[in-house]
Design an enzyme around this catalytic site. Structure first.
Site, PDB file in Angstrom:
ATOM      1  CD  GLU A   2      -2.917  -1.322   2.223  1.00 45.03           C
ATOM      2  OE1 GLU A   2      -3.343  -0.233   2.650  1.00 45.03           O
ATOM      3  OE2 GLU A   2      -3.424  -2.417   2.548  1.00 45.03           O
TER       4      GLU A   2
HETATM    5  O1  G3I Z   1     -18.727  -0.282  -3.899  1.00 47.65           O
HETATM    6  C1  G3I Z   1     -19.286   1.028  -3.866  1.00 47.65           C
HETATM    7  C2  G3I Z   1     -20.020   1.313  -5.129  1.00 47.65           C
HETATM    8  O2  G3I Z   1     -21.099   0.420  -5.224  1.00 47.65           O
HETATM    9  C3  G3I Z   1     -20.453   2.765  -5.126  1.00 47.65           C
HETATM   10  O3  G3I Z   1     -21.005   3.053  -6.376  1.00 47.65           O
HETATM   11  C4  G3I Z   1     -19.288   3.709  -4.884  1.00 47.65           C
HETATM   12  C5  G3I Z   1     -19.711   5.159  -4.787  1.00 47.65           C
HETATM   13  O4  G3I Z   1     -18.821   5.897  -3.986  1.00 47.65           O
HETATM   14  O5  G3I Z   1     -18.676   3.359  -3.671  1.00 47.65           O
HETATM   15  C6  G3I Z   1     -18.156   2.038  -3.715  1.00 47.65           C
HETATM   16  O6  G3I Z   1     -17.474   1.711  -2.559  1.00 47.65           O
HETATM   17  C7  G3I Z   1     -16.254   2.388  -2.303  1.00 47.65           C
HETATM   18  C8  G3I Z   1     -15.104   1.420  -2.488  1.00 47.65           C
HETATM   19  O7  G3I Z   1     -13.902   2.016  -2.061  1.00 47.65           O
HETATM   20  C9  G3I Z   1     -14.933   0.975  -3.932  1.00 47.65           C
HETATM   21  O8  G3I Z   1     -14.630   2.053  -4.739  1.00 47.65           O
HETATM   22  C10 G3I Z   1     -16.336   2.877  -0.877  1.00 47.65           C
HETATM   23  O9  G3I Z   1     -17.296   3.904  -0.790  1.00 47.65           O
HETATM   24  C11 G3I Z   1     -14.990   3.381  -0.426  1.00 47.65           C
HETATM   25  O10 G3I Z   1     -15.033   3.648   0.973  1.00 47.65           O
HETATM   26  C12 G3I Z   1     -13.930   2.327  -0.680  1.00 47.65           C
HETATM   27  O11 G3I Z   1     -12.692   2.836  -0.273  1.00 47.65           O
HETATM   28  C13 G3I Z   1     -11.648   1.898  -0.173  1.00 47.65           C
HETATM   29  C14 G3I Z   1     -11.180   1.824   1.282  1.00 47.65           C
HETATM   30  O12 G3I Z   1     -10.081   0.962   1.387  1.00 47.65           O
HETATM   31  C15 G3I Z   1     -12.270   1.347   2.226  1.00 47.65           C
HETATM   32  O13 G3I Z   1     -11.864   1.429   3.514  1.00 47.65           O
HETATM   33  C16 G3I Z   1     -10.519   2.356  -1.062  1.00 47.65           C
HETATM   34  O14 G3I Z   1     -10.906   2.258  -2.430  1.00 47.65           O
HETATM   35  C17 G3I Z   1      -9.278   1.484  -0.812  1.00 47.65           C
HETATM   36  O15 G3I Z   1      -8.181   2.049  -1.481  1.00 47.65           O
HETATM   37  C18 G3I Z   1      -8.959   1.423   0.672  1.00 47.65           C
HETATM   38  O16 G3I Z   1      -7.873   0.575   0.857  1.00 47.65           O
HETATM   39  C19 G3I Z   1      -7.420   0.441   2.207  1.00 47.65           C
HETATM   40  C20 G3I Z   1      -6.861  -0.961   2.335  1.00 47.65           C
HETATM   41  O17 G3I Z   1      -7.805  -1.912   1.932  1.00 47.65           O
HETATM   42  C21 G3I Z   1      -6.395  -1.239   3.764  1.00 47.65           C
HETATM   43  N1  G3I Z   1      -5.474  -0.233   4.206  1.00 47.65           N
HETATM   44  C22 G3I Z   1      -5.902   1.169   4.031  1.00 47.65           C
HETATM   45  C23 G3I Z   1      -6.301   1.414   2.591  1.00 47.65           C
HETATM   46  C24 G3I Z   1      -6.658   2.861   2.376  1.00 47.65           C
HETATM   47  O18 G3I Z   1      -7.783   3.222   3.115  1.00 47.65           O
END
Ligand code: G3I
Length: 370
Positions: free
Chosen positions: A261
């Site tokens: 990451e």
């Molecule tokens: O799946 C929904 C989708 O249906 C919707 O249309 C869209 C609209 O915003 O949201 C989508 O979900 C999002 C998802 O990413 C996929 O894009 C969530 O809102 C969003 O919260 C989620 O964020 C991810 C995050 O983890 C969640 O905690 C990030 O992409 C991802 O980069 C991040 O990765 C994490 C690692 O897994 C663990 N370590 C920290 C790192 C950064 O936070």
């Protein structure tokens, strides 16, 4: 004639040896050091970001699924698994002969509420939650047996102060939920490497707690192969010395160390404005989103220097580090643009929004060529 051939051969060899920095491929530069990986998102998996797809194949020797293998995505309802995106993800890795990582089996985030609830909404028992955990791990890690080469079995279970995080997993099962997850993962995918993965591992309390956690697993006869140090860092923080301490602490336990990451924010901290709508507030926008139209040369050079420092550190530790994975392919798809405030323009990776190498890419290549 023979002399002519020799001269031609020497010229061609020289040409290869001095492959320009901008034509360099990260996976070649670091092939004797560690895997170089990138997290891939859903649209990249489905080919909707074709330039990123080309970069992935050309530059990287490993991939991690940014979201598609997390519980809420792969197992959204009790009897519903959504394997299609994860299957495609694994195929991309196979087509490109990559080291395919799995992220993540057990986490407090992106896990649906139903996992912890009975049909009437009451909390499940320890026994029932262990059953659900086991089923999930067997279904997911079992399905990708031989295809996913290493799993983040448990993600982010430790608080910054070193105590175990209070999650539903811990509340209902108890502290041994971590050991159980590793036990089940080993049974479900005996050939996959098993990891613990967390952020802020440069903090001494957290480093110590993660090392103790790994030792505890080892002393119970459970298998843990490595620890992932998430690299959500900044331009000057954490120091190389603190990162070095974590690499040493984990590798001294016989574990592989991975920098997972990796992304370096260039933006000012915006924690205090978490959730703010910056589109309506010009002053705040200027303050916390200072580079909406491009990164100025002086900032590019700060980013390059920091990347060079870090990769010099990583290559010095190549005997201990098995993989360095960027959290995203290019700046445009980084989660950093939307956290802790959405709609900012960050520049944390090596490729710009048009998938072209940034000066930081050249700096990393130079560090790799020593
Ligand atoms: O799946 C929904 C989708 O249906 C919707 O249309 C869209 C609209 O915003 O949201 C989508 O979900 C999002 C998802 O990413 C996929 O894009 C969530 O809102 C969003 O919260 C989620 O964020 C991810 C995050 O983890 C969640 O905690 C990030 O992409 C991802 O980069 C991040 O990765 C994490 C690692 O897994 C663990 N370590 C920290 C790192 C950064 O936070």
């Amino acid at each position: 004639m023979r002399l002519w051939f020799a001269a031609l051969f020497a010229a061609v060899s020289l040409c290869y040896a001095s492959e320009g920095v901008s034509e360099a491929k990260l996976k070649n530069v670091f092939k004797d050091d560690f895997h170089i990986g990138a997290a891939v998102n859903r649209s990249q998996i489905y080919g909707r970001d074709p330039k990123a797809g080309v970069l992935l194949a050309e530059q990287f020797s490993s991939i991690t699924p940014e979201n598609v293998m997390k519980w809420s995505s792969i197992h959204p309802k009790p009897d519903e698994y959504n394997f299609e995106p994860a299957d495609k993800y694994a195929s991309i890795g196979e087509e490109n002969s990559m080291f395919v990582a799995g992220h993540t089996l057990i986490w407090h985030n992106q896990t649906p509420d139903w996992v912890f609830e009975n049909a009437d909404g009451s909390e499940v028992s320890r026994k029932e939650l262990l059953k659900r955990m086991r089923e999930h791990i067997f279904k997911v890690a079992g399905r990708y047996k031989g295809r996913v080469h290493g799993w983040d079995v448990v993600n982010e279970a430790i608080e910054d102060v070193g105590s175990l995080r209070n999650t539903k997993w811990r509340e209902i099962i108890g502290d041994d939920y971590i050991a159980k997850a590793f036990e089940y993962a080993h049974q479900a995918a005996p050939d996959a490497e098993l990891y613990y993965n967390d952020y802020n591992m440069y903090r001494s309390e957290k480093r110590k707690a993660a090392a103790e956690l790994a030792e505890k697993l080892q002393s119970r006869g459970l298998r843990i192969d490595g620890i992932g140090i998430q690299g959500h860092w900044g331009l000057s923080h954490p120091s190389a010395a603190e990162i070095q301490k974590s690499i040493d602490a984990f590798s001294s336990l016989g574990l592989k160390v991975m920098i997972t990451e990796l992304d370096l924010t260039v933006l000012p901290s915006a924690w205090e404005h978490r959730g703010a709508d910056i589109s309506q507030n010009y002053e705040l926008r200027k303050e916390i989103n200072p580079f909406p139209d491009g990164l100025p040369a002086n900032m590019q050079s700060k980013l390059s220097n920091r990347y060079q420092q870090l990769f010099a550190l990583f290559t010095r530790n190549s005997g201990k580090i098995s993989r360095v994975t960027f959290w995203g392919v290019h700046d445009g798809c980084s989660w950093r643009n939307n956290w802790p405030v959405s709609g900012r323009t960050d520049y944390p990776l090596l490729f710009n929004r048009n998938c072209e190498p940034k000066p930081a890419f050249n700096a990393v290549v130079k560090a790799g060529r020593k």
